[in-house]
Design a protein around this motif. Structure first.
Motif, PDB file in Angstrom:
ATOM      1  N   SER A 173      74.863  12.073  -2.199  1.00 54.40           N
ATOM      2  CA  SER A 173      74.077  13.204  -1.716  1.00 54.40           C
ATOM      3  C   SER A 173      72.587  12.882  -1.826  1.00 54.40           C
ATOM      4  N   LYS A 174      71.827  13.263  -0.792  1.00 53.22           N
ATOM      5  CA  LYS A 174      70.388  13.022  -0.836  1.00 53.22           C
ATOM      6  C   LYS A 174      69.720  13.791  -1.973  1.00 53.22           C
ATOM      7  N   LYS A 175      70.306  14.933  -2.317  1.00 58.23           N
ATOM      8  CA  LYS A 175      69.727  15.721  -3.410  1.00 58.23           C
ATOM      9  C   LYS A 175      69.894  15.048  -4.761  1.00 58.23           C
ATOM     10  N   SER A 176      70.791  14.068  -4.827  1.00 57.33           N
ATOM     11  CA  SER A 176      71.053  13.407  -6.111  1.00 57.33           C
ATOM     12  C   SER A 176      70.236  12.133  -6.287  1.00 57.33           C
ATOM     13  N   ILE A 177      69.318  11.844  -5.374  1.00 57.54           N
ATOM     14  CA  ILE A 177      68.565  10.597  -5.451  1.00 57.54           C
ATOM     15  C   ILE A 177      67.485  10.679  -6.528  1.00 57.54           C
ATOM     16  N   LEU A 178      67.468   9.682  -7.372  1.00 57.55           N
ATOM     17  CA  LEU A 178      66.400   9.483  -8.349  1.00 57.55           C
ATOM     18  C   LEU A 178      65.527   8.367  -7.807  1.00 57.55           C
ATOM     19  N   ASP A 179      64.279   8.681  -7.495  1.00 55.38           N
ATOM     20  CA  ASP A 179      63.399   7.726  -6.820  1.00 55.38           C
ATOM     21  C   ASP A 179      63.142   6.484  -7.663  1.00 55.38           C
ATOM     22  N   SER A 180      62.864   5.401  -6.970  1.00 61.35           N
ATOM     23  CA  SER A 180      62.487   4.162  -7.658  1.00 61.35           C
ATOM     24  C   SER A 180      61.126   4.334  -8.327  1.00 61.35           C
ATOM     25  N   THR A 206      85.197  31.318   3.289  1.00 62.05           N
ATOM     26  CA  THR A 206      85.229  29.865   3.127  1.00 62.05           C
ATOM     27  C   THR A 206      84.285  29.452   2.001  1.00 62.05           C
ATOM     28  N   PRO A 207      84.789  28.756   0.996  1.00 63.25           N
ATOM     29  CA  PRO A 207      83.897  28.303  -0.090  1.00 63.25           C
ATOM     30  C   PRO A 207      82.786  27.398   0.443  1.00 63.25           C
ATOM     31  N   ILE A 208      81.645  27.496  -0.174  1.00 55.38           N
ATOM     32  CA  ILE A 208      80.500  26.657   0.191  1.00 55.38           C
ATOM     33  C   ILE A 208      80.094  25.843  -1.019  1.00 55.38           C
ATOM     34  N   THR A 209      79.954  24.555  -0.828  1.00 49.30           N
ATOM     35  CA  THR A 209      79.554  23.679  -1.929  1.00 49.30           C
ATOM     36  C   THR A 209      78.046  23.754  -2.133  1.00 49.30           C
ATOM     37  N   ILE A 210      77.638  24.132  -3.328  1.00 50.34           N
ATOM     38  CA  ILE A 210      76.228  24.219  -3.691  1.00 50.34           C
ATOM     39  C   ILE A 210      75.873  22.994  -4.523  1.00 50.34           C
ATOM     40  N   GLU A 211      74.752  22.381  -4.196  1.00 48.29           N
ATOM     41  CA  GLU A 211      74.296  21.196  -4.923  1.00 48.29           C
ATOM     42  C   GLU A 211      72.960  21.480  -5.586  1.00 48.29           C
ATOM     43  N   GLY A 212      72.767  20.883  -6.751  1.00 50.60           N
ATOM     44  CA  GLY A 212      71.496  21.016  -7.453  1.00 50.60           C
ATOM     45  C   GLY A 212      71.209  19.808  -8.303  1.00 50.60           C
ATOM     46  N   ALA A 213      69.969  19.654  -8.702  1.00 54.30           N
ATOM     47  CA  ALA A 213      69.578  18.482  -9.486  1.00 54.30           C
ATOM     48  C   ALA A 213      68.452  18.850 -10.440  1.00 54.30           C
ATOM     49  N   GLY A 214      68.373  18.089 -11.519  1.00 57.74           N
ATOM     50  CA  GLY A 214      67.283  18.221 -12.467  1.00 57.74           C
ATOM     51  C   GLY A 214      66.740  16.845 -12.816  1.00 57.74           C
ATOM     52  N   PHE A 215      65.508  16.811 -13.319  1.00 57.05           N
ATOM     53  CA  PHE A 215      64.846  15.534 -13.554  1.00 57.05           C
ATOM     54  C   PHE A 215      64.110  15.559 -14.891  1.00 57.05           C
ATOM     55  N   TYR A 216      63.945  14.360 -15.462  1.00 52.07           N
ATOM     56  CA  TYR A 216      63.247  14.202 -16.738  1.00 52.07           C
ATOM     57  C   TYR A 216      61.948  13.427 -16.505  1.00 52.07           C
ATOM     58  N   PRO A 217      60.827  14.131 -16.377  1.00 45.71           N
ATOM     59  CA  PRO A 217      59.543  13.446 -16.165  1.00 45.71           C
ATOM     60  C   PRO A 217      59.143  12.630 -17.398  1.00 45.71           C
ATOM     61  N   GLN A 218      58.493  11.518 -17.128  1.00 41.30           N
ATOM     62  CA  GLN A 218      57.981  10.671 -18.195  1.00 41.30           C
ATOM     63  C   GLN A 218      56.456  10.726 -18.214  1.00 41.30           C
ATOM     64  N   ALA A 219      55.883  10.361 -19.326  1.00 42.75           N
ATOM     65  CA  ALA A 219      54.439  10.501 -19.527  1.00 42.75           C
ATOM     66  C   ALA A 219      53.647   9.592 -18.597  1.00 42.75           C
ATOM     67  N   GLY A 220      52.474  10.061 -18.237  1.00 49.67           N
ATOM     68  CA  GLY A 220      51.516   9.210 -17.539  1.00 49.67           C
ATOM     69  C   GLY A 220      50.886   8.245 -18.522  1.00 49.67           C
ATOM     70  N   ILE A 221      49.662   7.840 -18.275  1.00 45.79           N
ATOM     71  CA  ILE A 221      49.020   6.872 -19.160  1.00 45.79           C
ATOM     72  C   ILE A 221      48.914   7.451 -20.565  1.00 45.79           C
ATOM     73  N   ASN A 222      49.289   6.665 -21.545  1.00 42.97           N
ATOM     74  CA  ASN A 222      49.213   7.081 -22.944  1.00 42.97           C
ATOM     75  C   ASN A 222      49.092   5.835 -23.807  1.00 42.97           C
ATOM     76  N   PHE A 223      48.698   5.993 -25.038  1.00 42.93           N
ATOM     77  CA  PHE A 223      48.401   4.821 -25.857  1.00 42.93           C
ATOM     78  C   PHE A 223      48.892   4.993 -27.285  1.00 42.93           C
ATOM     79  N   LEU A 224      49.035   3.858 -27.962  1.00 43.75           N
ATOM     80  CA  LEU A 224      49.321   3.793 -29.395  1.00 43.75           C
ATOM     81  C   LEU A 224      48.481   2.679 -29.993  1.00 43.75           C
TER      82      LEU A 224
END
Length: 721
Positions: free
Chosen positions: A637-644, A696-714
């Motif tokens: 599904s296109k909704k399930s794509i996690l971008d490169s 007629t049943p309808i298939t519902i699709e959904g997605a969630g994502f985990y954002p990662q930090a931008g520039i950060n330092f240690l």
């Protein structure tokens, strides 16, 4: 400069070791040190691949980990290895962190600590958050990709991660390490060793790591420790280890489903969210995960003669903890609680507990001569787990102590294996590995019927190593692995064991300036438990048996000395990861989707390390990681794509040698995501049938994502005494 045994990219080892102080030894000390080193290696040799074994693996030393060991966890520190994809809940590598290898998640990566299983027996997952700052106590790591060699414990299906902790040191030492960085991240470590005196040595470490996290309220506060007592005499080594930790992390398990928030409010965290009587959004302060875990290991290594060495170990792990949740508009009768004035609907706070014990024994007996390396080993382990839940608050009254569920899961795991490596000629080495494993699992839950299953698995492996000349080595490998379902799989109805046939064909090239390792793999599965992309109510992925599936790929890794001061460390994995004839119910009709992509299996993963060594003691590195587009479900599904995504980190380390009271001061800096890329390294995908909209049943699709930090330092400073 010492010669470093390494198999795959692992490193700048031949080059970074020139940054370390060179210590001279007397001839007698060198002999003793060599004997001691061999004894140390036996602890993990039974589960590790060796140079002549036809296994695809990478070795990583403590020296390679040290420059970036500033508070981030083991999966993040290893993310630049071939075929590895790492992710974090909090977005900055502290707290809950995970890794996948060749698309296999943590429940398929067998992890051992000094040969002792670390994977949780029921979930088969690995939770490094329970061992804060464990990287500071590591001596070395070996990551095997594919079936690999026989090892102990569950999860040995897609990869094996064998970690060896620091053993004794002949000279006394002390270290104080402190680091600070973005999101109020900080790590404090104190380590010491008494040195070897009258055959005894003690060493240890205590650590504290804390961070606010990149994601809102994704805070963590963790305490970790490691203590090791050693007895060393001629051909005997006895080690007692106690290590573990305690963690408290605010939950960040649910990601972001709202596309607008993903664009404009990337740190949003829905965990703990509720609405007050006036309809205002609030967040519960104690929506936290709390867990402590202690490990105890006793190892005895004995060299009986020049040819025979044995190792035996006893272990015990005890853990207990809970996570707390605020739940809106719950039905009190579901929790066996009385209604209030006739109303059973109420907000409430619940705690869900896990109380477990894991103990057992491992052994190995090794015979070596000029042609033969034979090993007999095995383990017997028992897991006792209690799962229970309590309601600690409702809107209208405080309930008396209660348990609205009280379940258990008990598991016995017994395995025996034999491994043999034989030099047929100076050029040909034959390898064979046979393992028989038995699993006895009893469990109950309100989510599934009582379980009383027995699994018997035979896992053979074989291969051949051919050394054409000093520079070129070729190998071929075939292995079979079987794996039992997890507790969560029983809940979702996926109760069939998995089976994997792994074929590997490799070539290694080694010259003065170039080390190249390349291999082709074909992993053929039957009833593979693939992630559906969806999560259960506690944020864990849901799996399903996929029938037939496969992974076909090419891995290339290398070390290239562009000059004496400039080193290149690229690696790349190209793969096809397919479910065959995958069936899915869409809009009420079961459809054959044909071949689909396996969830969370990118077709391209690449890494690189460009290191510059301008002067003695100074190391500058640019680290890059590319992860290709991947589907978070199995239906394409296109909704399930996690971008490169492509991220770059900069790492600098300077070892200032003093040798006057203070041996040295090490300055370290790590700038993550230097180009401030917005990306998501993980997510989830779900579907459900909407039967309310019409006939007629309808298939519902959904997605969630985990954002990662931008520039950060240690930034970190380590004082060595």
């Amino acid at each position: 400069m010492p010669k470093i045994k390494s198999r795959y990219f692992s490193s700048l080892l031949p080059f970074t070791f020139c940054l370390l102080p060179f210590t001279s030894f007397s001839q007698e000390t060198q002999k003793d040190s060599l004997k001691a080193t061999k004894l140390k290696e036996v602890t993990v040799s039974s589960v590790r691949a060796k140079d002549k074994n036809p296994i695809t693996f990478t070795n990583v030393s403590k020296e390679e980990i040290a420059p970036r060991n500033l508070g981030q966890d083991v999966p993040v520190l290893l993310q630049y290895l071939p075929s590895v994809v790492s992710t974090t809940d909090a977005g900055n590598g502290v707290g809950y962190t995970y890794m996948r290898v060749r698309g296999s998640d943590g429940s398929r990566i067998n992890v051992t600590l000094n040969g002792i299983p670390f994977n949780d027996s029921e979930s088969q997952g690995t939770f490094f958050v329970n061992l804060p700052d464990f990287a500071s106590s590591l001596e070395s790591v070996q990551l095997q990709r594919g079936v690999g060699t026989s090892t102990n414990g569950a999860g040995a299906f897609g990869a094996s991660l064998n970690m060896a902790t620091k053993s004794y040191q002949e000279k006394a030492y002390a270290e104080i390490a402190n680091s600070f960085g973005s999101f109020n991240t900080r790590k404090h470590t104190l380590a010491f060793g008494t040195g070897l005196h009258n055959n005894f040595e003690l060493n240890g470490r205590i650590s504290n790591i804390a961070s606010d996290g990149f994601i809102d309220r994704a805070s963590s506060n963790m305490f970790g420790y490691f203590f090791n007592a050693n007895y060393v005499k001629e051909s005997t080594l006895v080690k007692f280890m106690a290590f573990g930790g305690k963690e408290k992390t605010y939950q960040a398990w649910y990601g972001i489903e709202d596309p607008e928030k993903l664009r404009n409010d990337r740190t949003f965290n829905p965990a703990g969210m509720y609405f007050d009587e006036n309809g205002n959004m609030q967040f519960y302060d104690d929506e936290t995960d709390n867990y402590w875990q202690n490990h105890f290991q006793l190892h005895w290594t004995e060299k009986w003669s020049e040819n025979w060495i044995s190792n035996a170990a006893l272990h015990y792990t005890i853990g207990k903890g809970y996570f707390e949740q605020y739940k809106e508009d719950e039905d009190l009768t579901d929790y066996y609680l009385p209604a209030f004035n006739g109303n059973s609907i109420s907000d409430l706070v619940r705690k869900r507990w896990l109380d477990n014990d894991f103990f057992g024994a491992t052994f190995s007996l090794n015979y070596r001569d000029s042609k033969t390396d034979f090993l007999l080993g095995g383990a017997a382990n028992r897991y006792l787990g209690l799962h229970y839940g309590e309601v600690v608050w409702t809107q209208n009254y405080i309930p008396s102590p209660n348990r609205y569920y009280d379940n258990y899961g008990n598991k016995d795991d017994v395995n025996f294996y034999t491994k043999a490596s034989y030099n047929i000629t100076n050029k040909f080495n034959l390898f064979a590995d046979l393992q028989y494993r038995m699993v006895f699992y009893e469990a109950n839950s309100f989510r599934f019927n009582d379980v009383n299953d027995i699994f018997r698995f035979f896992n053979p492996k074989t291969g051949i190593n051919f050394q054409l000349n000093e520079k070129n080595v070729f190998y071929g490998y075939f292995g079979i692995a079987n794996k039992e379902p997890r507790r969560d799989d029983y809940e979702s109805g996926a109760t069939k064991p998995e089976r994997l046939l792994d074929y590997e064909l490799g070539w290694k090239y080694n010259s003065k300036k170039i080390r190249l390792n390349t291999n082709v793999f074909y992993m053929r599965y039957h009833n593979q438990l693939v992630m559906t992309g969806a999560l259960n109510d506690v944020g864990s992925p849901i799996f399903t048996n996929s029938g037939k599936s496969y992974r076909l790929g090419l891995e290339v890794e290398s070390v290239i000395a562009l000059s004496d001061k400039l080193i290149l460390n690229p690696n790349i994995t190209l793969s096809q990861n397919k479910n065959e004839d995958f069936y899915f119910q869409r809009d009420g009709i079961i459809q054959d989707l044909g071949n689909t992509n396996i969830a969370f299996s990118p077709s391209m993963v690449a890494g690189n390390r460009l290191a510059y060594l301008p002067v003695k003691g100074l190391q500058l590195s640019l680290l890059s990681k590319f992860v290709g587009e991947q589907y978070m479900g199995n239906i394409d599904s296109k909704k399930s794509i996690l971008d490169s995504y492509l991220v770059n980190d900069f790492n600098a380390s300077y070892d200032w040698q003093i040798n006057q009271g203070i041996k040295s001061v090490v300055f370290s800096a790590l700038v993550n995501n230097i180009f401030n890329v917005e990306y998501e390294s993980n997510g989830y995908f779900y579907t459900y049938e909407d039967t309310w909209s019409g006939p007629t049943p309808i298939t519902i699709e959904g997605a969630g994502f985990y954002p990662q930090a931008g520039i950060n330092f240690l930034l970190g400073v380590t004082l060595k005494f």
